[in-house]
Design a protein around this motif. Structure first.
Motif, PDB file in Angstrom:
ATOM      1  N   MET A   1      -1.903   8.457  32.736  1.00 34.75           N
ATOM      2  CA  MET A   1      -2.808   8.745  31.388  1.00 34.75           C
ATOM      3  C   MET A   1      -1.541   9.065  30.036  1.00 34.75           C
ATOM      4  SD  MET A   1      -5.683  11.534  30.246  1.00 34.75           S
ATOM      5  CE  MET A   1      -7.201  10.853  31.297  1.00 34.75           C
ATOM      6  N   GLU A   2      -1.940   9.058  29.379  1.00 33.84           N
ATOM      7  CA  GLU A   2      -0.815   9.473  28.012  1.00 33.84           C
ATOM      8  C   GLU A   2      -1.366   9.321  27.123  1.00 33.84           C
ATOM      9  OE1 GLU A   2       1.786   5.583  27.396  1.00 33.84           O
ATOM     10  OE2 GLU A   2       2.029   5.333  29.616  1.00 33.84           O
ATOM     11  N   LEU A   3      -0.146  10.640  26.763  1.00 35.16           N
ATOM     12  CA  LEU A   3      -1.154  11.341  25.703  1.00 35.16           C
ATOM     13  C   LEU A   3      -1.836  10.467  23.870  1.00 35.16           C
ATOM     14  CD1 LEU A   3       2.195  13.747  24.261  1.00 35.16           C
ATOM     15  CD2 LEU A   3      -0.375  14.153  25.783  1.00 35.16           C
ATOM     16  N   ARG A   4      -1.071   9.209  24.293  1.00 38.17           N
ATOM     17  CA  ARG A   4      -2.107   8.603  22.656  1.00 38.17           C
ATOM     18  C   ARG A   4      -3.208   7.903  23.128  1.00 38.17           C
ATOM     19  NH1 ARG A   4       1.413   3.916  26.467  1.00 38.17           N
ATOM     20  NH2 ARG A   4      -0.033   2.614  26.725  1.00 38.17           N
ATOM     21  N   HIS A   5      -3.356   7.969  25.351  1.00 37.81           N
ATOM     22  CA  HIS A   5      -4.876   7.881  25.005  1.00 37.81           C
ATOM     23  C   HIS A   5      -5.793   8.922  24.712  1.00 37.81           C
ATOM     24  CE1 HIS A   5      -3.288   5.064  28.977  1.00 37.81           C
ATOM     25  NE2 HIS A   5      -4.334   4.854  28.301  1.00 37.81           N
ATOM     26  N   LEU A   6      -5.512   9.852  24.812  1.00 36.74           N
ATOM     27  CA  LEU A   6      -6.188  11.187  23.995  1.00 36.74           C
ATOM     28  C   LEU A   6      -6.297  10.876  22.295  1.00 36.74           C
ATOM     29  CD1 LEU A   6      -4.601  14.296  25.948  1.00 36.74           C
ATOM     30  CD2 LEU A   6      -6.612  12.477  26.572  1.00 36.74           C
ATOM     31  N   ARG A   7      -4.852  10.533  21.728  1.00 38.20           N
ATOM     32  CA  ARG A   7      -4.979  10.698  20.774  1.00 38.20           C
ATOM     33  C   ARG A   7      -5.578   9.349  19.915  1.00 38.20           C
ATOM     34  NH1 ARG A   7       0.929  11.838  21.492  1.00 38.20           N
ATOM     35  NH2 ARG A   7       1.697  13.225  20.337  1.00 38.20           N
ATOM     36  N   TYR A   8      -5.748   8.355  20.418  1.00 32.37           N
ATOM     37  CA  TYR A   8      -6.783   7.663  20.457  1.00 32.37           C
ATOM     38  C   TYR A   8      -8.372   7.973  20.411  1.00 32.37           C
ATOM     39  CZ  TYR A   8      -2.772   3.930  19.814  1.00 32.37           C
ATOM     40  OH  TYR A   8      -1.254   3.590  20.518  1.00 32.37           O
ATOM     41  N   PHE A   9      -8.162   8.150  21.916  1.00 34.36           N
ATOM     42  CA  PHE A   9      -9.943   8.986  22.328  1.00 34.36           C
ATOM     43  C   PHE A   9     -10.647   9.453  20.930  1.00 34.36           C
ATOM     44  CE2 PHE A   9     -12.893  12.223  24.094  1.00 34.36           C
ATOM     45  CZ  PHE A   9     -13.618  11.530  23.784  1.00 34.36           C
ATOM     46  N   ILE A  10      -9.726  11.207  20.409  1.00 35.41           N
ATOM     47  CA  ILE A  10     -10.032  11.899  19.169  1.00 35.41           C
ATOM     48  C   ILE A  10     -10.513  10.897  18.225  1.00 35.41           C
ATOM     49  CG2 ILE A  10      -8.846  13.572  18.299  1.00 35.41           C
ATOM     50  CD1 ILE A  10      -7.582  14.569  20.967  1.00 35.41           C
ATOM     51  N   ALA A  11      -9.363  10.156  17.855  1.00 37.14           N
ATOM     52  CA  ALA A  11      -9.740   9.237  16.706  1.00 37.14           C
ATOM     53  C   ALA A  11     -11.041   8.439  16.423  1.00 37.14           C
ATOM     54  CB  ALA A  11      -8.315   8.293  16.321  1.00 37.14           C
ATOM     55  N   VAL A  12     -10.936   7.328  17.456  1.00 36.44           N
ATOM     56  CA  VAL A  12     -12.769   7.383  17.991  1.00 36.44           C
ATOM     57  C   VAL A  12     -13.471   8.470  17.520  1.00 36.44           C
ATOM     58  CG1 VAL A  12     -13.917   5.454  18.954  1.00 36.44           C
ATOM     59  CG2 VAL A  12     -11.078   5.430  18.814  1.00 36.44           C
ATOM     60  N   ALA A  13     -13.550   8.985  18.387  1.00 40.47           N
ATOM     61  CA  ALA A  13     -14.629  10.330  18.896  1.00 40.47           C
ATOM     62  C   ALA A  13     -14.855  10.232  17.441  1.00 40.47           C
ATOM     63  CB  ALA A  13     -14.223  11.136  19.714  1.00 40.47           C
ATOM     64  N   GLU A  14     -13.852  11.081  16.237  1.00 43.79           N
ATOM     65  CA  GLU A  14     -14.143  11.778  15.607  1.00 43.79           C
ATOM     66  C   GLU A  14     -14.823  10.775  13.970  1.00 43.79           C
ATOM     67  OE1 GLU A  14      -9.861  13.538  14.004  1.00 43.79           O
ATOM     68  OE2 GLU A  14     -11.036  15.090  15.041  1.00 43.79           O
ATOM     69  N   LEU A  15     -13.653   9.020  14.042  1.00 44.51           N
ATOM     70  CA  LEU A  15     -14.576   8.274  12.466  1.00 44.51           C
ATOM     71  C   LEU A  15     -15.389   7.899  13.252  1.00 44.51           C
ATOM     72  CD1 LEU A  15     -10.739   7.414  12.062  1.00 44.51           C
ATOM     73  CD2 LEU A  15     -12.694   8.724  10.966  1.00 44.51           C
ATOM     74  N   ARG A  16     -15.923   7.891  14.936  1.00 45.47           N
ATOM     75  CA  ARG A  16     -17.222   6.749  15.625  1.00 45.47           C
ATOM     76  C   ARG A  16     -17.083   5.271  15.068  1.00 45.47           C
ATOM     77  NH1 ARG A  16     -19.066  11.206  17.810  1.00 45.47           N
ATOM     78  NH2 ARG A  16     -20.104  12.801  16.423  1.00 45.47           N
ATOM     79  N   SER A  17     -15.804   5.253  14.657  1.00 44.48           N
ATOM     80  CA  SER A  17     -15.392   3.792  14.605  1.00 44.48           C
ATOM     81  C   SER A  17     -14.300   3.307  14.992  1.00 44.48           C
ATOM     82  CB  SER A  17     -15.667   3.334  13.207  1.00 44.48           C
ATOM     83  OG  SER A  17     -15.202   1.726  13.062  1.00 44.48           O
ATOM     84  N   VAL A  18     -14.238   1.925  16.204  1.00 45.33           N
ATOM     85  CA  VAL A  18     -12.753   1.677  16.173  1.00 45.33           C
ATOM     86  C   VAL A  18     -12.016   1.240  15.608  1.00 45.33           C
ATOM     87  CG1 VAL A  18     -11.912  -0.166  17.843  1.00 45.33           C
ATOM     88  CG2 VAL A  18     -13.817   1.394  19.139  1.00 45.33           C
ATOM     89  N   ARG A  19     -12.942   0.019  14.727  1.00 44.82           N
ATOM     90  CA  ARG A  19     -12.245  -0.106  13.098  1.00 44.82           C
ATOM     91  C   ARG A  19     -11.490   0.674  12.535  1.00 44.82           C
ATOM     92  NH1 ARG A  19     -12.871  -0.829   8.134  1.00 44.82           N
ATOM     93  NH2 ARG A  19     -15.459   0.871   8.582  1.00 44.82           N
ATOM     94  N   ALA A  20     -12.594   2.390  12.605  1.00 47.93           N
ATOM     95  CA  ALA A  20     -11.550   2.968  11.359  1.00 47.93           C
ATOM     96  C   ALA A  20     -10.277   3.597  11.791  1.00 47.93           C
ATOM     97  CB  ALA A  20     -13.258   4.299  11.160  1.00 47.93           C
ATOM     98  N   ALA A  21     -11.165   4.198  13.155  1.00 43.70           N
ATOM     99  CA  ALA A  21      -9.653   4.242  13.827  1.00 43.70           C
ATOM    100  C   ALA A  21      -8.235   3.537  14.337  1.00 43.70           C
ATOM    101  CB  ALA A  21      -9.647   4.982  15.904  1.00 43.70           C
ATOM    102  N   SER A  22      -8.701   2.125  14.221  1.00 38.47           N
ATOM    103  CA  SER A  22      -7.089   1.105  13.915  1.00 38.47           C
ATOM    104  C   SER A  22      -6.647   1.421  12.815  1.00 38.47           C
ATOM    105  CB  SER A  22      -7.976  -0.056  13.980  1.00 38.47           C
ATOM    106  OG  SER A  22      -7.555  -1.435  13.546  1.00 38.47           O
ATOM    107  N   GLU A  23      -7.232   1.711  11.413  1.00 44.12           N
ATOM    108  CA  GLU A  23      -6.978   1.317  10.311  1.00 44.12           C
ATOM    109  C   GLU A  23      -5.760   3.071  10.715  1.00 44.12           C
ATOM    110  OE1 GLU A  23     -10.163   1.260   7.297  1.00 44.12           O
ATOM    111  OE2 GLU A  23     -10.212  -0.975   8.364  1.00 44.12           O
ATOM    112  N   GLN A  24      -6.841   4.020  10.843  1.00 38.72           N
ATOM    113  CA  GLN A  24      -6.098   5.176   9.954  1.00 38.72           C
ATOM    114  C   GLN A  24      -4.784   5.249  11.387  1.00 38.72           C
ATOM    115  OE1 GLN A  24      -8.601   8.657  11.252  1.00 38.72           O
ATOM    116  NE2 GLN A  24      -6.541   9.954  11.917  1.00 38.72           N
TER     117      GLN A  24
END
Length: 167
Positions: A1-24
């Motif tokens: 596991m790498e820190l990017r996994h956590l960053r991606y997870f947090i972004a998706v969880a906060e935005l409730r969307s993979v698309r929005a996390a992708s843009e951010q």
């Protein structure tokens, strides 16, 4: 596991969307989806429920979100601390002095208040030496700044004079 996994997870969880996390995050949607899947496989639990309205956190995902935020905050704090110590803004300053200066009361065993007011994250300790040269050389040769006391006030902080080391 790498820190990017956590960053991606947090972004998706906060935005409730993979698309929005992708843009951010400026990362493609398939890459984020894959990292989330890898994270869920590594943990052995589903972190999201996938619904037609988007993603919602499972109870495991909700608990993991709190811990992931704490982990990233601690990593960021460790990075800041390492940079502060490397730049000399924070750390420990060992102050060398000739032992008989302490006997006559010239050197106090209490930390210098001027130093503590100007640099609160620095801790100090006094290091008695039998010769003046032993006080200056170990501090000077480390490449760090040397704090020089000017008498009669033991707390008048001065920069070291230019030129070669004192001994």
């Amino acid at each position: 596991m790498e820190l990017r996994h956590l960053r991606y997870f947090i972004a998706v969880a906060e935005l409730r969307s993979v698309r929005a996390a992708s843009e951010q995050l400026h990362v493609t949607q398939p890459a984020i989806s894959r990292q989330i899947q890898d994270l869920e496989e590594a943990i052995g639990a589903a972190l999201f429920e996938r619904t037609p309205r988007g993603l919602t956190l499972t109870p495991a995902g909700d608990a993991y979100l709190s811990e992931a935020r704490d982990i990233l905050a601690r990593v960021d704090g460790a990075n800041r601390l390492a940079r502060r110590i490397a730049s000399g803004v924070q750390g420990h300053l060992r102050i060398g002095f000739v032992e008989n200066a302490a006997w006559s009361g010239i050197v106090s065993h209490a930390p210098c208040p001027v130093l503590l007011r100007s640099s609160p994250p620095i801790s100090t300790s006094n290091a008695p030496a039998s010769k003046p040269a032993r006080c200056v050389c170990p501090i000077h040769t480390t490449g760090r700044h040397t704090a020089m006391c000017r008498f009669p006030s033991p707390c008048s902080m001065r920069a070291p004079p230019p030129g070669p080391p004192f001994c």
